[in-house]
Enzyme design. Structure first.
Site, PDB file in Angstrom:
ATOM      1  N   GLU A 162       0.796  -1.241   0.000  1.00  0.00           N
ATOM      2  CA  GLU A 162       0.000   0.000   0.000  1.00  0.00           C
ATOM      3  C   GLU A 162       0.829   1.292   0.000  1.00  0.00           C
ATOM      4  O   GLU A 162       0.672   2.173   0.839  1.00  0.00           O
ATOM      5  CB  GLU A 162      -0.952  -0.023   1.209  1.00  0.00           C
ATOM      6  CG  GLU A 162      -1.849  -1.238   1.187  1.00  0.00           C
ATOM      7  CD  GLU A 162      -2.732  -1.389   2.427  1.00  0.00           C
ATOM      8  OE1 GLU A 162      -2.868  -0.437   3.195  1.00  0.00           O
ATOM      9  OE2 GLU A 162      -3.258  -2.494   2.625  1.00  0.00           O
ATOM     10  N   GLU A 267      -6.278 -10.627  -0.994  1.00  0.00           N
ATOM     11  CA  GLU A 267      -7.042 -10.393   0.249  1.00  0.00           C
ATOM     12  C   GLU A 267      -8.540 -10.300  -0.058  1.00  0.00           C
ATOM     13  O   GLU A 267      -9.239  -9.404   0.344  1.00  0.00           O
ATOM     14  CB  GLU A 267      -6.564  -9.104   0.937  1.00  0.00           C
ATOM     15  CG  GLU A 267      -5.078  -9.092   1.217  1.00  0.00           C
ATOM     16  CD  GLU A 267      -4.605  -7.839   1.915  1.00  0.00           C
ATOM     17  OE1 GLU A 267      -5.433  -7.075   2.437  1.00  0.00           O
ATOM     18  OE2 GLU A 267      -3.372  -7.613   1.971  1.00  0.00           O
TER      19      GLU A 267
HETATM   20  O1  G3I Z   1      -2.953  -7.585  18.970  1.00  0.00           O
HETATM   21  C1  G3I Z   1      -3.803  -6.590  19.587  1.00  0.00           C
HETATM   22  C2  G3I Z   1      -4.329  -7.121  20.905  1.00  0.00           C
HETATM   23  O2  G3I Z   1      -3.231  -7.290  21.813  1.00  0.00           O
HETATM   24  C3  G3I Z   1      -5.324  -6.104  21.477  1.00  0.00           C
HETATM   25  O3  G3I Z   1      -5.895  -6.633  22.657  1.00  0.00           O
HETATM   26  C4  G3I Z   1      -6.423  -5.845  20.457  1.00  0.00           C
HETATM   27  C5  G3I Z   1      -7.373  -4.803  21.024  1.00  0.00           C
HETATM   28  O4  G3I Z   1      -7.892  -4.029  20.015  1.00  0.00           O
HETATM   29  O5  G3I Z   1      -5.847  -5.344  19.222  1.00  0.00           O
HETATM   30  C6  G3I Z   1      -4.975  -6.310  18.645  1.00  0.00           C
HETATM   31  O6  G3I Z   1      -4.426  -5.777  17.454  1.00  0.00           O
HETATM   32  C7  G3I Z   1      -5.349  -5.784  16.355  1.00  0.00           C
HETATM   33  C8  G3I Z   1      -4.690  -6.574  15.208  1.00  0.00           C
HETATM   34  O7  G3I Z   1      -5.524  -6.536  14.027  1.00  0.00           O
HETATM   35  C9  G3I Z   1      -4.478  -8.032  15.585  1.00  0.00           C
HETATM   36  O8  G3I Z   1      -5.704  -8.658  15.850  1.00  0.00           O
HETATM   37  C10 G3I Z   1      -5.532  -4.348  15.902  1.00  0.00           C
HETATM   38  O9  G3I Z   1      -6.257  -3.659  16.907  1.00  0.00           O
HETATM   39  C11 G3I Z   1      -6.350  -4.327  14.608  1.00  0.00           C
HETATM   40  O10 G3I Z   1      -6.387  -2.995  14.080  1.00  0.00           O
HETATM   41  C12 G3I Z   1      -5.637  -5.182  13.563  1.00  0.00           C
HETATM   42  O11 G3I Z   1      -6.452  -5.171  12.401  1.00  0.00           O
HETATM   43  C13 G3I Z   1      -5.806  -5.753  11.251  1.00  0.00           C
HETATM   44  C14 G3I Z   1      -5.593  -4.651  10.218  1.00  0.00           C
HETATM   45  O12 G3I Z   1      -5.001  -5.217   9.033  1.00  0.00           O
HETATM   46  C15 G3I Z   1      -4.698  -3.586  10.789  1.00  0.00           C
HETATM   47  O13 G3I Z   1      -4.228  -2.753   9.794  1.00  0.00           O
HETATM   48  C16 G3I Z   1      -6.735  -6.792  10.661  1.00  0.00           C
HETATM   49  O14 G3I Z   1      -6.843  -7.888  11.559  1.00  0.00           O
HETATM   50  C17 G3I Z   1      -6.201  -7.291   9.321  1.00  0.00           C
HETATM   51  O15 G3I Z   1      -7.158  -8.118   8.681  1.00  0.00           O
HETATM   52  C18 G3I Z   1      -5.904  -6.119   8.398  1.00  0.00           C
HETATM   53  O16 G3I Z   1      -5.324  -6.612   7.235  1.00  0.00           O
HETATM   54  C19 G3I Z   1      -4.872  -5.624   6.276  1.00  0.00           C
HETATM   55  C20 G3I Z   1      -3.760  -6.248   5.473  1.00  0.00           C
HETATM   56  O17 G3I Z   1      -2.731  -6.646   6.356  1.00  0.00           O
HETATM   57  C21 G3I Z   1      -3.257  -5.279   4.424  1.00  0.00           C
HETATM   58  N1  G3I Z   1      -4.356  -4.876   3.531  1.00  0.00           N
HETATM   59  C22 G3I Z   1      -5.462  -4.261   4.254  1.00  0.00           C
HETATM   60  C23 G3I Z   1      -6.008  -5.215   5.309  1.00  0.00           C
HETATM   61  C24 G3I Z   1      -7.137  -4.541   6.042  1.00  0.00           C
HETATM   62  O18 G3I Z   1      -6.660  -3.423   6.740  1.00  0.00           O
END
Ligand code: G3I
Length: 379
Positions: A162, A267
């Protein structure tokens, strides 16, 4: 405490039995990977619960229907390299070992990305941007350490994620602010030095948008002119009921293929909910509104029919171009696992993936499997 534990164990055993018995409703010999055959890899993004010991429901579904996996989060910098002198490979190792021991092709996601970036990576001890030299060193060390660890186990890497925005210009990320456009060739160079046999990909969302399409074409040309390896472009494929236009999506597939790279749908998901934000820029979130979460109990048949038809149209587009498409990966296993339940609005109930909350294949997936099975010569 003990009673609660026993009760919850009973619940999970009942759910497993229910899902297992329900899984029988789809004839056991049918599988999505058999339906796809050797057209392209069929993959799925997995979270750390699914690849840890114990989630047999998820793991059995993955082994039955998929040929490839990718980590949803555990290889991102904030997870795998949280401090300058500390890596945490525990979850990434678990996922890679699950993939290797089950003959699944593993993709590394992702080496350089402005989001989920380790907070220390681009700043000095006073929080000020580091120099170009320091950032180059840190990028090289990170990429060498992570890529070398999985040499021979990970087939290919999302090297940069990105970096191009809708008008085709570069996202003003910390990497760009400090190194300019150079950070992308450098990332690809370091990844190739770390594992000369690994495939290298550029990955982005909204790739149907003409400006971004042209920007990515330019990027591919730059990398190739510099003699750098780039094997494929990842079109993330985060879709909705009203975007992208399938013809624009196809135009982008063809534009990238014309540059001599393969195309991956990296994705894939399709929100069944009202579109409130296009794109996948995780920073674009909105406050909860009940009107934007209309299907909390189940998806109405009328909406499900439109969703399944649109998903099948895209899948048939991928099959039409199986000569350039090398992988189609769903961004999650079942609807319950999808990031779309919390993006762009937290706490919604979405239905974006290939398997439902009962681990059952969506109707279009069942159709694909049944159509493929009907085409098989009678044994
Ligand atoms: O690991 C922490 C955990 O310790 C905490 O308790 C919890 C509370 O909110 O958050 C956890 O982290 C989360 C992480 O996923 C792991 O589960 C983050 O808040 C959350 O924002 C994060 O979201 C991920 C997102 O990328 C972040 O940018 C999504 O799961 C994931 O599906 C998404 O994937 C991205 C690709 O990598 C790139 N393309 C876009 C796609 C969607 O954003």
């Amino acid at each position: 405490m003990k009673f609660r534990h026993v009760a919850s164990m009973a619940f999970w055993m009942a759910l497993t039995t229910a899902c297992t018995s329900q899984q029988q409703s789809v004839s056991p010999e049918l599988s999505l990977k058999d339906a796809v055959g050797d057209q392209f890899l069929i993959g799925v993004a997995l979270n750390t619960r699914q690849t840890a010991a114990g989630d047999s429901l998820s793991q059995n579904l993955v082994k039955r229907h998929f040929t490839a996996i990718v980590p949803e989060n555990c290889m991102k910098m904030e997870e795998i390299h949280p401090e300058e002198d500390r890596y945490d490979f525990s979850k990434a190792d678990e996922l890679v070992n699950f993939g290797i021991s089950n003959g699944l092709v593993v993709t590394g996601h992702c080496l350089i990305w402005h989001s989920q970036l380790a907070p220390w990576f681009c700043v000095d001890k006073d929080g000020k941007p580091v120099s170009a030299e320091v950032l180059k060193e840190r990028m090289k060390e990170h990429i060498y350490t992570v890529v070398k660890r999985y040499k021979g186990k990970i087939r290919g890497w999302d090297v940069v994620n990105e970096a191009i925005i809708e008008d085709g210009s570069y996202r003003k990320s910390p990497f760009y602010e400090i190194l300019g456009e150079e950070f992308i060739p450098l990332a690809f160079q370091y990844a190739h030095e770390a594992d000369p046999d690994a495939e290298l990909y550029y990955n982005d969302y909204g790739m149907d948008i003409e400006g971004r399409r042209n920007g990515v074409v330019k990027l591919i040309r730059t990398l190739k002119e510099r003699g750098l390896r780039i094997d494929a472009v990842g079109m993330q494929g985060h879709m909705g009921m009203d975007h992208p236009d399938i013809n624009e999506f196809e135009k982008s597939m063809m534009a990238f293929a014309a540059e001599g790279v393969k195309v991956m749908i990296t994705e894939w998901d399709m929100s069944a909910l009202p579109t409130v934000k296009q794109g996948a820029n995780i920073a674009d979130t909105l406050a909860y509104q009940a009107a934007l979460n209309p299907y909390t109990e189940s998806l109405p048949d009328s909406v499900s029919k439109v969703w399944n038809t649109r998903m099948k149209q895209f899948f048939q587009l991928f099959e039409k171009h199986a000569d350039v498409i090398t992988r189609v990966t769903a961004w999650g296993l079942t609807d319950n696992d999808s990031w779309k339940n919390d993006f762009p609005i937290k706490g919604r109930t979405d239905y974006p993936l290939l398997f439902d909350r009962n681990y059952q294949p969506k109707p279009f997936v069942k159709e694909l499997m049944e159509e493929a099975s009907a085409e098989q010569p009678v044994k």
